[in-house]
Design an enzyme around this catalytic site. Structure first.
Site, mmCIF file in Angstrom:
data_model
loop_
_atom_site.group_PDB
_atom_site.id
_atom_site.type_symbol
_atom_site.label_atom_id
_atom_site.label_comp_id
_atom_site.label_asym_id
_atom_site.label_seq_id
_atom_site.Cartn_x
_atom_site.Cartn_y
_atom_site.Cartn_z
ATOM 1 N N THR A 180 6.083 -7.702 -9.032
ATOM 2 C CA THR A 180 5.834 -8.934 -8.264
ATOM 3 C C THR A 180 4.428 -9.417 -8.597
ATOM 4 O OG1 THR A 180 5.129 -7.605 -6.351
ATOM 5 C CG2 THR A 180 7.412 -8.361 -6.374
ATOM 6 N N PHE A 198 3.265 3.596 -1.064
ATOM 7 C CA PHE A 198 1.830 3.765 -0.836
ATOM 8 C C PHE A 198 1.295 4.799 -1.836
ATOM 9 C CE2 PHE A 198 3.680 2.470 3.222
ATOM 10 C CZ PHE A 198 2.901 1.362 3.535
ATOM 11 N N GLU A 256 -2.422 5.352 -8.045
ATOM 12 C CA GLU A 256 -2.344 5.741 -9.443
ATOM 13 C C GLU A 256 -3.287 6.912 -9.694
ATOM 14 O OE1 GLU A 256 -2.162 2.663 -12.443
ATOM 15 O OE2 GLU A 256 -1.866 1.163 -10.882
ATOM 16 N N ASN A 270 -3.096 -2.488 2.152
ATOM 17 C CA ASN A 270 -3.862 -2.698 0.920
ATOM 18 C C ASN A 270 -5.055 -3.624 1.123
ATOM 19 O OD1 ASN A 270 -2.327 -0.961 -0.562
ATOM 20 N ND2 ASN A 270 -1.363 -2.500 -1.845
ATOM 21 N N GLY A 291 -19.103 0.618 -6.115
ATOM 22 C CA GLY A 291 -18.793 0.488 -7.536
ATOM 23 C C GLY A 291 -18.785 -0.962 -7.969
ATOM 24 N N CYS A 305 -2.481 -3.305 -7.618
ATOM 25 C CA CYS A 305 -2.134 -3.623 -6.221
ATOM 26 C C CYS A 305 -3.154 -4.510 -5.512
ATOM 27 C CB CYS A 305 -1.950 -2.331 -5.428
ATOM 28 S SG CYS A 305 -0.581 -1.307 -6.003
#
Length: 441
Positions: free
Chosen positions: A86, A152, A155, A211, A256, A263
């Site tokens: 998506t 959920f 990676e 998210n 960072g 996502c």
């Protein structure tokens, strides 16, 4: 139990393999003939630690298979999962649901017994109802229910996230569908995983809310880091001081160069667009999106500043280009903003990444790719760390000094200690921590 998983991308392949590990018979379907053939040969198209062994083990056990034929995959299944992409729709920022709706049309054509149609893809509120309507129009006599079961998965640690999740969210108005989903996730009941049963709309919104909250948390600590630099505070101490508060928590409080990946960027933008569309704008998330976009561009300016205000004619050694370690995913990685900006300013970029270079080569033309970290630093005027791969955490600093033309390091992930770097004779720049004067050694 038997299920079909439409889509062999990150979510579909990981979820299918993990369900098969639970003892479920899983058939993964994809339109990409090349990908299916590679999977049948045991070749995994994505980098995810442990996934190759998991797939091989369950294929050998006869619980996991791959096909191009949806009709074959749906024969006798209890549920069919839609796990297609998506992506952000060009032009307006909404989620592109064309793949989801196309899958729903094909599912409708192959429904011949009661089946739960499960949206595993990340989709805006209302998508489940539209999938239901599409199937009903295409196959009025079909016996089915639609459920939402958002993923959920992080990676780099997706298998652990699936096998030992904080919770499982299931959205459906049908008790019949809920019972099928409970049976699918029965192994998680044994470890007392909370199962959150909700409406379709609530489950869909829960995914986006999770998210976007995490993206906001990252953006918050990044802004606090900038303030720390101005007032002489240490962002890591601040993060620890607030993270020990149980109401806040310590995760996602590491500063960072900005969030990226498959996502957060698309989901924050999609939720913003959904909220605007229904007249309930999310000002906080709108600001998060804006700040994060600008932050990635500002990181290049930090590197230029560390090089004396100009990188024209200089070489920058870059370690890590993926958006996070333990993945080969380049989607919305900060490197995609930082490296082109350095090149536009006249720099030559030499780079190394343990897993992402094959994909990065297509996205970052003109970069000199090397075989290891030290190769990227040979003859460079500055070392920049963009991704915190473990192998970058204990580099041979003495060797690095012999490779660089000058001992300058810009650490955008704060994996080194400023005092140690100063003692080693580096001009060291990091995020949200007081600068330490270099000790010439």
């Amino acid at each position: 139990m038997r299920i079909a998983m439409i889509g062999t991308g990150y979510v579909g392949l990981v979820s299918g393999a993990c369900f098969s590990e639970f003892g479920v018979h899983v058939t993964c379907v994809d339109k990409d003939a090349g990908k299916i053939e590679r999977l049948k040969r045991g070749e995994i198209p994505i980098y995810e630690p442990g996934l190759d062994e998991l797939v091989a083990r369950n294929v050998a056990a006869g619980r996991l298979s791959f096909t191009l034929d949806l009709k074959e995959a749906m024969a006798g299944v209890d549920a069919v999962f839609i796990a297609v992409g998506t992506p952000t729709r060009r032009g307006d920022g909404h989620a592109d649901l064309s793949y989801v709706y196309a899958a729903a049309e094909e599912v409708a054509a192959n429904l011949d017994h009661y089946t739960v149609v499960v949206n595993k893809s990340t989709v805006p509120v209302g998508t489940g109802r539209e999938v239901q309507a599409i199937i009903r129009r295409a196959n009025p006599d079909a016996d089915f229910d639609v459920a939402s079961n958002p993923e959920f998965l992080r990676e780099g640690s997706a298998i652990g996230d699936f096998m030992r999740p904080d919770r499982v969210v299931i959205g459906t108005s049908s008790e019949r569908a809920a019972e099928v989903m409970r049976r699918l996730y029965r192994p998680l009941y044994l470890i007392e995983t909370p199962i959150v049963l909700t409406s379709l709309e609530t489950a869909e919104l829960t995914k986006y809310a999770a998210n976007t909250f995490l993206a906001a948390k990252i953006t918050f600590i990044n802004e606090i880091a900038d303030l720390c630099e101005k007032v002489g505070a240490n962002v890591h101490d601040v993060a620890r001081g607030i993270g020990l508060d149980g109401r806040i928590g310590k995760k996602f409080l590491h500063p960072g160069p900005g969030y990226g990946g498959s996502c957060f960027p698309k989901d924050t933008l999609a939720l913003v667009r959904t909220a605007q569309q229904v007249g309930s704008p999310l000002r906080i998330i709108e600001t998060v999106v804006d700040i994060n976009d600008k932050r990635k561009k500002q990181m290049a300016e930090r590197i230029v500043a560390a090089c004396g205000g100009s990188v024209a004619g200089k070489t920058i050694g870059v370690l890590g280009v993926t958006f996070k370690p333990n993945t080969d995913d380049m989607r919305d990685a900060p490197s995609l903003d930082i490296i082109p900006a350095l090149q536009a300013a006249g720099a030559t970029v030499r780079a190394f990444d343990p897993a992402g270079m094959h994909e990065a080569e297509k996205l970052l033309p003109g970069v000199v790719w090397t075989q290891d970290a030290y190769g990227a630093l040979e003859g460079a005027d500055c070392l920049t760390i963009l991704t915190e791969w473990n192998e970058f955490r204990a580099l041979d600093l003495k060797r690095i000094k012999t490779l660089l033309t000058q001992p300058v390091m810009v650490d955008l992930r704060n994996i080194y200690n400023p005092e140690d770097m100063a003692a080693a004779g580096f001009v060291y720049s990091s995020i949200g921590r007081p600068a330490m004067p270099s000790q010439n050694v």
